[in-house]
Design an enzyme around this catalytic site. Sequence first.
Site, mmCIF file in Angstrom:
data_model
loop_
_atom_site.group_PDB
_atom_site.id
_atom_site.type_symbol
_atom_site.label_atom_id
_atom_site.label_comp_id
_atom_site.label_asym_id
_atom_site.label_seq_id
_atom_site.Cartn_x
_atom_site.Cartn_y
_atom_site.Cartn_z
ATOM 1 N N CYS A 162 -0.836 1.729 3.555
ATOM 2 C CA CYS A 162 -0.671 0.536 3.662
ATOM 3 C C CYS A 162 0.873 0.196 3.583
ATOM 4 O O CYS A 162 1.503 0.649 4.722
ATOM 5 C CB CYS A 162 -1.281 -0.329 2.730
ATOM 6 S SG CYS A 162 -1.699 -2.042 3.370
ATOM 7 N N ARG A 172 -5.954 -11.991 7.454
ATOM 8 C CA ARG A 172 -6.059 -10.762 6.490
ATOM 9 C C ARG A 172 -7.099 -9.832 6.447
ATOM 10 O O ARG A 172 -8.367 -10.402 6.661
ATOM 11 C CB ARG A 172 -6.162 -11.388 4.760
ATOM 12 C CG ARG A 172 -4.708 -11.279 4.390
ATOM 13 C CD ARG A 172 -4.686 -11.321 2.792
ATOM 14 N NE ARG A 172 -4.175 -9.981 2.331
ATOM 15 C CZ ARG A 172 -3.098 -9.451 2.274
ATOM 16 N NH1 ARG A 172 -2.113 -10.092 3.072
ATOM 17 N NH2 ARG A 172 -2.670 -8.216 1.990
ATOM 18 N N HIS A 190 -7.092 2.166 0.978
ATOM 19 C CA HIS A 190 -6.284 1.898 -0.266
ATOM 20 C C HIS A 190 -6.997 2.389 -1.605
ATOM 21 O O HIS A 190 -8.001 2.905 -1.286
ATOM 22 C CB HIS A 190 -6.141 0.427 -0.658
ATOM 23 C CG HIS A 190 -4.971 -0.251 -0.406
ATOM 24 N ND1 HIS A 190 -3.733 0.271 -1.327
ATOM 25 C CD2 HIS A 190 -4.286 -1.235 0.165
ATOM 26 C CE1 HIS A 190 -2.632 -0.432 -0.944
ATOM 27 N NE2 HIS A 190 -2.918 -1.268 0.003
HETATM 28 N N1 GLN Z 1 2.678 -6.245 3.242
HETATM 29 C C1 GLN Z 1 1.685 -5.473 3.646
HETATM 30 C C2 GLN Z 1 0.337 -6.256 4.545
HETATM 31 O O1 GLN Z 1 -0.021 -7.065 3.864
HETATM 32 C C3 GLN Z 1 1.185 -4.249 3.027
HETATM 33 C C4 GLN Z 1 0.308 -4.833 1.739
HETATM 34 C C5 GLN Z 1 -0.289 -3.663 1.098
HETATM 35 O O2 GLN Z 1 0.288 -2.508 0.997
HETATM 36 N N2 GLN Z 1 -1.507 -3.826 0.606
HETATM 37 O O3 GLN Z 1 0.127 -5.865 5.654
#
Ligand code: GLN
Length: 252
Positions: free
Chosen positions: A93, A127, A193
């Site tokens: 990520c 998101r 993740h």
């Molecule tokens: N800022 C990034 C995004 O939301 C990374 C977030 C993350 O590592 N979860 O795309």
Amino acid sequence: MLRLVHLYADLMNLYGDRGNIIALQRRCDWRGIALEVQDLTLGENLEPSTVDILFFGGGQDVEQETVSRDLARGVGRAIQEAVEDGAALLSVCGGYQLLGRFFRTTEGVEIPGVGLFDAHTVAGDRRMVGDVIVEADLGQKPSTLVGFENHSGQTFLGPGAHPLGRVQIGHGNNGVDRTEGVRYRNAVGTYLHGPLLPKNPALADWIIESALGRRDGLETPLAALDDRVELEANTAQARRIRQAGPRRASIR
Ligand code: GLN
């Protein structure tokens, strides 16, 4: 002995990304391979020839800006050198985004990346959160990766980049082209993740095997482990995700 460097462990470590290192340690340990783990943080240097595995976890935009500045001191170049020399790398990520060319935030700030991956990221207005199933190409046999994503950044691969795999369920790199992650030499970037490796032993072993191959110059296959529990975790999660069906990205 193998040496793993956890890049910016104190700043880039979301949703238990560190669990990946524990999985690598256990899988090495079960085979009698010593794995030394060292954290690297702001102001410290990386010696490319001494590192076999690099791990770079996720982080929010504010940490990404700080880390981007530090990478520009020379750590970014050292990461590139290590990967060009065959070191294995897993980035997740926010870490993955920083290894591309740049990440443009919602405010329009362009955070420079290392340019290891031919990819760039632009913050989107949705998101992308939820469980993911990916058919990954690790060079030998295809394997099903399961995991969880939570990002608004949309990553687009350039012509020189190969995706890690194709999304069956979930959003992946950008929610548009069904690609997930990137693979370059022995380096992987992914949006999956948290502790990804315990339930995806094929990817964990690919990392260990790549690192050993580079250290010893041999392509010795790893000793097989009893992976019944890990594979059951993988298939059970894939089953649960398939039953829940596809997800929509949510508005920020
Ligand atoms: N800022 C990034 C995004 O939301 C990374 C977030 C993350 O590592 N979860 O795309």
